[in-house]
Design an enzyme around this catalytic site. Sequence first.
Site, PDB file in Angstrom:
ATOM      1  N   ARG A 187      17.481  12.140   8.060  1.00 52.83           N
ATOM      2  CA  ARG A 187      17.690  12.980   6.878  1.00 52.83           C
ATOM      3  C   ARG A 187      16.765  12.620   5.727  1.00 52.83           C
ATOM      4  NH1 ARG A 187      22.123  12.420   3.085  1.00 52.83           N
ATOM      5  NH2 ARG A 187      23.078  10.987   4.584  1.00 52.83           N
TER       6      ARG A 187
ATOM      7  N   GLN B 127      26.524  14.934   7.578  1.00 50.69           N
ATOM      8  CA  GLN B 127      25.104  14.680   7.331  1.00 50.69           C
ATOM      9  C   GLN B 127      24.558  13.743   8.399  1.00 50.69           C
ATOM     10  OE1 GLN B 127      24.581  14.545   2.615  1.00 50.69           O
ATOM     11  NE2 GLN B 127      25.822  12.870   3.363  1.00 50.69           N
TER      12      GLN B 127
ATOM     13  N   ASN C 271     -25.670  -8.197  -4.690  1.00 55.71           N
ATOM     14  CA  ASN C 271     -26.009  -8.732  -6.011  1.00 55.71           C
ATOM     15  C   ASN C 271     -27.275  -9.583  -5.894  1.00 55.71           C
ATOM     16  OD1 ASN C 271     -25.456  -9.650  -8.830  1.00 55.71           O
ATOM     17  ND2 ASN C 271     -25.235 -11.614  -7.789  1.00 55.71           N
TER      18      ASN C 271
ATOM     19  N   ASN D  29     -24.982 -10.632   1.382  1.00 53.44           N
ATOM     20  CA  ASN D  29     -24.191 -10.621   0.151  1.00 53.44           C
ATOM     21  C   ASN D  29     -23.540  -9.260  -0.079  1.00 53.44           C
ATOM     22  OD1 ASN D  29     -23.159 -11.863  -2.095  1.00 53.44           O
ATOM     23  ND2 ASN D  29     -24.911 -11.402  -3.396  1.00 53.44           N
TER      24      ASN D  29
ATOM     25  N   TYR E 266     -31.927 -14.179  -9.795  1.00 50.73           N
ATOM     26  CA  TYR E 266     -30.977 -14.884  -8.925  1.00 50.73           C
ATOM     27  C   TYR E 266     -31.249 -14.568  -7.454  1.00 50.73           C
ATOM     28  CZ  TYR E 266     -26.766 -16.050  -6.380  1.00 50.73           C
ATOM     29  OH  TYR E 266     -25.900 -16.561  -5.453  1.00 50.73           O
TER      30      TYR E 266
END
Length: 698
Positions: free
Chosen positions: A325, A319, A355, A231, A80
Amino acid sequence: MGFAVESRSHVKDILGLINTFNEVKKITVDGTTPITVAHVAALARRHDVKVALEAEQCRARVETCSSWVQRKAEDGADIYGVTTGFGACSSRRTNQLSELQESLIRCLLAGVFTKGCASSVDELPATATRSAMLLRLNSFTYGCSGIRWEVMEALEKLLNSNVSPKVPLRGSVSASGDLIPLAYIAGLLIGKPSVVARIGDDVEVPAPEALSRVGLRPFKLQAKEGLALVNGTSFATALASTVMYDANVLLLLVETLCGMFCEVIFGREEFAHPLIHKVKPHPGQIESAELLEWLLRSSPFQDLSREYYSIDKLKKPKQDRYALRSSPQWLAPLVQTIRDATTTVETEVNSANDNPIIDHANDRALHGANFQGSAVGFYMDYVRIAVAGLGKLLFAQFTELMIEYYSNGLPGNLSLGPDLSVDYGLKGLDIAMAAYSSELQYLANPVTTHVHSAEQHNQDINSLALISARKTEEALDILKLMIASHLTAMCQAVDLRQLEEALVKVVENVVSTLADECGLPNDTKARLLYVAKAVPVYTYLESPCDPTLPLLLGLEQSCFGSILALHKKDGIETDTLVDRLAEFEKRLSDRLENEMTAVRVLYEKKGHKTADNNDALVRIQGSRFLPFYRFVREELDTGVMSARREQTPQEDVQKVFDAIADGRITVPLLHCLQGFLGQPNGCANGVESFQSVWNKSA
């Protein structure tokens, strides 16, 4: 409970990245020496960093692979991209080996520069292109791409000569690799006249001239070389690498600034206690809490905070709000996401991602899909969500600073005054932060869910990794704006806290002196001093002796209480006390406003430089966040913001943003964290370390 603390790992890793970025001079490319995101970022942004292609380590396998491809191609082997067409056209066959490669590059030079359109950005930054050239070169060193050593040497020379092609911004789906962007690197190598090359930062010339200037000739591509050049995932991974370097630095910066926020907001450091995080042992949570606990240990602002609340325990909720917190819990998945993404991107950096893969040792070409950039694409989406999380945390903290009801004594909009009717402080930044946060949350939407089939339905799934990396880079730019705004605001808050302490001392001294001068009883004096310390100074700074503002109201109420207390005691006349209190109030009006104004004006002009003889104004000197404050105020030459100052917020925030964008902010960051990694289990002054408390809480 036998949970193990994963101690300081991400902090150590990020500091290592920063040191690598600052110190690297040469990047070794040999297929065995790992390249980190810091190496990639350094090459992209520092022209003094060079690339060294190590022939001894990899030349033999590269040349063996290239020779194998040429031999097989000449023998007519069915491989290929060597003797076949490309993509959906791979059923075609040809023996025109060089022409096939040239044709591939020609058809892929299909990007468009959109100069003249609404967006001023129409090309990928040179930093991304240089990085992509490095990663393509590194991919070839594995000896399974089939490219000649001479082509690799040419890439090395172009990089070291600071020559790179201009590449259109758009056009890649990042599978089969970043075909269109990489074609411009190939176009430069083969001397395509339509490809424009940059030399340095300013010169732009056609590709043939650029090659000539550095002593190269255009290449005539051999079998598979064009395919090998285009590629792969090199552009997506290159941009992802610089993105991940920045994401790591900004993560650590936000974590660290959470501690500074705790100081200026008068938060309670209890949220970082080791036991809380031992029983919910997410690694990122543990690491963030440990860092914040260390940063706040022995903080002089925490001492001031405890003193503030000891006067009146009902001044604020028991708190702190969630933005402080729960910051370790909020940061936990963000730390883990950015850490995992860094590992993933570095894996892609150090890979052969084209590839087919040539297995010359076994006399075969393996047809696969290492060009698929999905690992990078998905993680860029995840990182963008994490960046949005960091921005949301900053926005919540910034909002608390701006609202006097939430900021524990700071003035609304962090306005210095004195006349709050014409001083709106950082209100403009408050609005801008909302805009930044909204845009950042929008950018958190995923890219990789928008895949379309491409290239005649051959590329029917593709990663969109480069697009996702571009959007993450965009998100990081917005986060930098938010950090710059927040840091500017916190330096303003530091100034206001120090001024607040100095002003309270002035009020206490004036009240104490006048109480003695007017012969007030000790219990009356104590009542008045309690009011002087308890009433937030910025609620009356505008006009200290205004009878409608809290200070005088409180003092008068205290005086009335003293009169009632004396009235209940038999044999004690109250008329004398009333006369003395009236004299006290008259003298207070004459003296207090002048003395408070003198201190405020001096601080407004000189800021922390007034600290020579005033303990109240050196509170920041004992803070671990002094490097940030000093950097912003001295190195960047910013000042405390007030209506009397001509400087606009934009001018100061711009300086801070520029320092974040160009990396100078890492200097105070490193100074701030100096000593953290080397902390022993015990600490001076009887304070135990996070690890020591952790071990005892089993």
